[in-house]
Design a protein around this motif. Structure first.
Motif, PDB file in Angstrom:
ATOM      1  N   TRP A 192       0.816  -1.204   0.000  1.00 43.51           N
ATOM      2  CA  TRP A 192       0.000   0.000   0.000  1.00 43.51           C
ATOM      3  C   TRP A 192       0.854   1.260   0.000  1.00 43.51           C
ATOM      4  N   CYS A 193       2.030   1.211   0.597  1.00 40.53           N
ATOM      5  CA  CYS A 193       2.951   2.348   0.506  1.00 40.53           C
ATOM      6  C   CYS A 193       3.353   2.587  -0.944  1.00 40.53           C
ATOM      7  N   GLY A 194       3.616   1.487  -1.662  1.00 41.85           N
ATOM      8  CA  GLY A 194       3.939   1.599  -3.079  1.00 41.85           C
ATOM      9  C   GLY A 194       2.775   2.144  -3.876  1.00 41.85           C
ATOM     10  N   MET A 195       1.564   1.695  -3.559  1.00 45.65           N
ATOM     11  CA  MET A 195       0.377   2.154  -4.281  1.00 45.65           C
ATOM     12  C   MET A 195       0.117   3.633  -4.038  1.00 45.65           C
ATOM     13  N   PHE A 196       0.250   4.073  -2.801  1.00 43.58           N
ATOM     14  CA  PHE A 196       0.029   5.488  -2.501  1.00 43.58           C
ATOM     15  C   PHE A 196       1.028   6.366  -3.253  1.00 43.58           C
ATOM     16  N   SER A 197       2.267   5.915  -3.329  1.00 43.64           N
ATOM     17  CA  SER A 197       3.290   6.672  -4.059  1.00 43.64           C
ATOM     18  C   SER A 197       2.936   6.768  -5.544  1.00 43.64           C
ATOM     19  N   ASP A 198       2.459   5.660  -6.093  1.00 44.80           N
ATOM     20  CA  ASP A 198       2.050   5.613  -7.500  1.00 44.80           C
ATOM     21  C   ASP A 198       0.902   6.577  -7.758  1.00 44.80           C
ATOM     22  N   TRP A 199      -0.086   6.589  -6.886  1.00 41.42           N
ATOM     23  CA  TRP A 199      -1.220   7.507  -7.045  1.00 41.42           C
ATOM     24  C   TRP A 199      -0.752   8.961  -7.072  1.00 41.42           C
ATOM     25  N   PHE A 200       0.171   9.302  -6.194  1.00 44.34           N
ATOM     26  CA  PHE A 200       0.653  10.687  -6.124  1.00 44.34           C
ATOM     27  C   PHE A 200       1.332  11.103  -7.425  1.00 44.34           C
ATOM     28  N   VAL A 201       2.233  10.250  -7.939  1.00 41.57           N
ATOM     29  CA  VAL A 201       2.973  10.577  -9.164  1.00 41.57           C
ATOM     30  C   VAL A 201       2.023  10.686 -10.352  1.00 41.57           C
ATOM     31  N   ARG A 202       1.119   9.722 -10.492  1.00 38.19           N
ATOM     32  CA  ARG A 202       0.150   9.752 -11.586  1.00 38.19           C
ATOM     33  C   ARG A 202      -0.716  11.017 -11.512  1.00 38.19           C
ATOM     34  N   GLY A 203      -1.147  11.359 -10.308  1.00 35.19           N
ATOM     35  CA  GLY A 203      -2.012  12.523 -10.146  1.00 35.19           C
ATOM     36  C   GLY A 203      -1.342  13.805 -10.610  1.00 35.19           C
ATOM     37  N   VAL A 204      -0.085  13.971 -10.252  1.00 40.06           N
ATOM     38  CA  VAL A 204       0.654  15.169 -10.672  1.00 40.06           C
ATOM     39  C   VAL A 204       0.771  15.220 -12.197  1.00 40.06           C
ATOM     40  N   CYS A 205       1.143  14.108 -12.802  1.00 42.62           N
ATOM     41  CA  CYS A 205       1.360  14.071 -14.255  1.00 42.62           C
ATOM     42  C   CYS A 205       0.059  14.252 -15.041  1.00 42.62           C
ATOM     43  N   PHE A 206      -1.014  13.589 -14.603  1.00 45.34           N
ATOM     44  CA  PHE A 206      -2.287  13.740 -15.307  1.00 45.34           C
ATOM     45  C   PHE A 206      -2.838  15.158 -15.174  1.00 45.34           C
ATOM     46  N   THR A 207      -2.631  15.783 -14.038  1.00 49.71           N
ATOM     47  CA  THR A 207      -3.095  17.162 -13.852  1.00 49.71           C
ATOM     48  C   THR A 207      -2.370  18.109 -14.806  1.00 49.71           C
ATOM     49  N   ILE A 208      -1.064  17.928 -14.940  1.00 48.50           N
ATOM     50  CA  ILE A 208      -0.279  18.757 -15.860  1.00 48.50           C
ATOM     51  C   ILE A 208      -0.754  18.543 -17.294  1.00 48.50           C
ATOM     52  N   ARG A 209      -0.986  17.295 -17.682  1.00 53.65           N
ATOM     53  CA  ARG A 209      -1.441  16.983 -19.035  1.00 53.65           C
ATOM     54  C   ARG A 209      -2.810  17.595 -19.308  1.00 53.65           C
ATOM     55  N   PHE A 210      -3.695  17.488 -18.342  1.00 54.75           N
ATOM     56  CA  PHE A 210      -5.038  18.029 -18.524  1.00 54.75           C
ATOM     57  C   PHE A 210      -4.993  19.549 -18.696  1.00 54.75           C
ATOM     58  N   MET A 211      -4.222  20.223 -17.871  1.00 52.98           N
ATOM     59  CA  MET A 211      -4.149  21.686 -17.929  1.00 52.98           C
ATOM     60  C   MET A 211      -3.515  22.170 -19.230  1.00 52.98           C
ATOM     61  N   SER A 212      -2.649  21.353 -19.832  1.00 57.66           N
ATOM     62  CA  SER A 212      -1.976  21.758 -21.070  1.00 57.66           C
ATOM     63  C   SER A 212      -2.928  21.767 -22.267  1.00 57.66           C
ATOM     64  N   GLY A 213      -3.984  20.954 -22.230  1.00 61.05           N
ATOM     65  CA  GLY A 213      -4.935  20.882 -23.334  1.00 61.05           C
ATOM     66  C   GLY A 213      -4.487  20.014 -24.489  1.00 61.05           C
ATOM     67  N   LYS A 214      -3.293  19.399 -24.403  1.00 63.39           N
ATOM     68  CA  LYS A 214      -2.794  18.579 -25.509  1.00 63.39           C
ATOM     69  C   LYS A 214      -3.626  17.307 -25.715  1.00 63.39           C
ATOM     70  N   TRP A 215      -4.329  16.888 -24.691  1.00 66.73           N
ATOM     71  CA  TRP A 215      -5.147  15.679 -24.796  1.00 66.73           C
ATOM     72  C   TRP A 215      -6.335  15.849 -25.736  1.00 66.73           C
ATOM     73  N   LEU A 216      -6.626  17.106 -26.119  1.00 64.46           N
ATOM     74  CA  LEU A 216      -7.756  17.382 -27.013  1.00 64.46           C
ATOM     75  C   LEU A 216      -7.347  17.431 -28.478  1.00 64.46           C
ATOM     76  N   GLU A 217      -6.088  17.155 -28.780  1.00 59.44           N
ATOM     77  CA  GLU A 217      -5.576  17.305 -30.135  1.00 59.44           C
ATOM     78  C   GLU A 217      -5.558  15.997 -30.917  1.00 59.44           C
ATOM     79  N   HIS A 218      -6.509  15.118 -30.674  1.00 57.96           N
ATOM     80  CA  HIS A 218      -6.536  13.815 -31.328  1.00 57.96           C
ATOM     81  C   HIS A 218      -7.833  13.635 -32.114  1.00 57.96           C
ATOM     82  N   LYS A 219      -7.781  12.763 -33.130  1.00 50.73           N
ATOM     83  CA  LYS A 219      -8.967  12.411 -33.914  1.00 50.73           C
ATOM     84  C   LYS A 219      -9.398  11.004 -33.534  1.00 50.73           C
ATOM     85  N   VAL A 220     -10.655  10.859 -33.151  1.00 52.08           N
ATOM     86  CA  VAL A 220     -11.175   9.561 -32.709  1.00 52.08           C
ATOM     87  C   VAL A 220     -11.777   8.794 -33.863  1.00 52.08           C
ATOM     88  N   ALA A 221     -12.693   9.398 -34.603  1.00 46.72           N
ATOM     89  CA  ALA A 221     -13.371   8.699 -35.705  1.00 46.72           C
ATOM     90  C   ALA A 221     -13.614   9.655 -36.868  1.00 46.72           C
TER      91      ALA A 221
END
Length: 459
Positions: A430-459
């Motif tokens: 669980w110590c490992g899992m909590f650490s993983d959650w923290f790192v993922r959260g920081v990175c996903f927040t940065i990606r979301f704020m950048s808006g680059k995730w909206l630059e893809h074509k789905v269909a």
């Protein structure tokens, strides 16, 4: 109400948003209810199995960690189906959405049969490779359970695909109804096979087999109804469509790699726990179950978010997609807090009803306390934005981040604590899992704020 006319939930609110709060609730609540019910049934299932003998719960949980790895492939395919079908619906191309749904069902059938045959041929080798150091009695139980559950793989794959097709068109109540019935069939089957016929883990596996195949049959009976937005009829006429399959797989494969590598990392961790003795294995198994239960409501919000973002982007409204990710992140946080408190209050009765011995129960309750404190802090930014990004086609970033974080942080921290720091306890997991959650959260927040995730074509 004519389902063919469009999304039944697509009614603008006073601010011009595509989905009103009522529409969002009608979409998300059935998903949460389905996820929550399934987890509660899994908890009841495990408590029934744990009363068979000292090895039964550990065997089931060890095998289920492999089964979940396989099921992630099916879930990934379903995710690709939700994204592309909801995007076509947002574009008001219902015929294309229907054809994509047919390809999702066909792909699920082919993939699941292939995986079933592979697992049947190499089942003993898989168990020995992953869990070779466990006690002989536990391994014998695991072999029986694994063989029978392998035969249910096509059933769960087809159901996942069918329920994804319903979610894409905004109908989440139908999968809920099917899941409710089939989960109660599973529990009833457990009671009969375990307590009446005394089949032990084989009985639990048989019950799972029946309920999974039943859910698959029922969902496609309903999908055969032509009076709905998307229906699947005349199965013999379905032929592979290279373009649509490629689009579904382009969205599903990265998600499948992400989920599978994520689960494979958990297998490595589980193998480490399996060397700590029966008390640690049992405590970790029950803690895993309760942690899954206290996360299902937020996962339900995320699953609903995929439909919302997919239809928003299909309609060409990027700002709308960002708005809904933020809004539903708040809803997910409320769900996490409420769920964690719910499990924290019930953790004592759960371990008691599960027939756990004193030491295992004590360790389990302590770990549940840690989860109740940490999960509300880190889980939402770690997972919720990723659902929206997948719906936008930003699947490679999520895959790469999740794989790196899983192996470098979660697995790395766990193995360091156990093998270097000599902290030989499942708490290290669980110590490992909590650490993983923290790192993922920081990175996903940065990606979301950048808006680059909206630059893809789905269909």
């Amino acid at each position: 109400m004519n389902l063919k006319a469009g999304n039944i939930f697509k009614t603008s609110d006073k601010d011009g948003h595509i989905f009103t709060n009522r529409a969002l609730l009608l979409l998300i609540i059935p998903v949460i209810a389905e996820q929550f019910l399934t987890s509660l049934m899994g908890l009841a299932d495990s408590m029934m199995v744990s009363n068979v003998n000292d090895y039964s719960l550990g065997a089931v949980q060890l095998v289920d960690s492999i089964n979940i790895l396989v099921n992630q492939a099916f879930a990934a395919l379903a995710t690709g189906g939700v994204v592309i079908c909801s995007n076509f619906i947002g574009q008001k191309k219902v015929d294309k959405a229907g054809e994509a749904a047919r390809q999702v069902a066909l792909s699920a059938l082919i993939l699941s049969i292939s995986i079933t045959l592979i697992c049947l041929l190499f089942r003993n080798g898989i168990l020995n490779t992953v869990f070779g150091q466990v006690e002989d009695a536990l391994m014998n139980e695991a072999q029986v359970y694994f063989f029978i559950t392998i035969l249910s793989f096509p059933g769960i794959a087809l159901y996942n695909a069918g329920s994804a097709i319903y979610r894409a068109q905004g109908n989440t109540s139908r999968p809920l109804a099917i899941s409710t019935v089939c989960n109660f069939v599973n529990i009833a089957g457990n009671a009969i096979f375990i307590y009446v016929f005394h089949l032990g883990v084989a009985g639990a596996a048989l019950s799972t087999f029946i309920s999974r195949w039943l859910s698959a049959v029922v969902v496609y009976i309903y999908l055969h109804n032509k009076d709905q937005m998307i229906s699947i009829r005349d199965y013999k006429s379905i032929r592979p469509d290279g373009y649509l399959i490629k689009r579904v797989l382009a969205l599903g494969i990265p998600n499948g790699i992400e989920n599978s590598m994520f689960q494979f990392g958990k297998l490595v961790i589980q193998s480490t726990v399996s060397t700590m003795g029966t008390i640690a294995i049992t405590a970790q198994a029950m803690t895993n179950i309760m942690e899954n239960v206290n996360g299902v409501a937020a996962c339900g919000v995320g699953i609903g978010l995929m439909t919302v973002v997919g239809q928003s982007l299909g309609a060409g409204r990027k700002d709308e997609a960002k708005y809904y990710v933020k809004k539903l992140a708040v809803w997910a946080e409320i769900a996490i807090v409420a769920s964690c408190l719910f499990i924290f209050v019930l953790r004592g009765p759960i371990t008691s009803l599960g027939g756990m011995n004193y030491e295992s129960a004590k360790l389990c309750m302590y770990m549940c306390g840690l989860i109740t404190i940490v999960k509300p802090l880190f889980w939402v930014p770690s997972f919720l934005p990723a659902y929206g990004m997948r719906a936008a086609g930003d699947v490679r970033f999520s895959m790469i981040l999740s794989v790196i974080s899983m192996w470098a942080v979660r697995v790395g921290v766990t193995l360091f604590l156990v093998h270097v720091a000599c902290f030989v306890s499942p708490i290290a997991v669980w110590c490992g899992m909590f650490s993983d959650w923290f790192v993922r959260g920081v990175c996903f927040t940065i990606r979301f704020m950048s808006g680059k995730w909206l630059e893809h074509k789905v269909a």
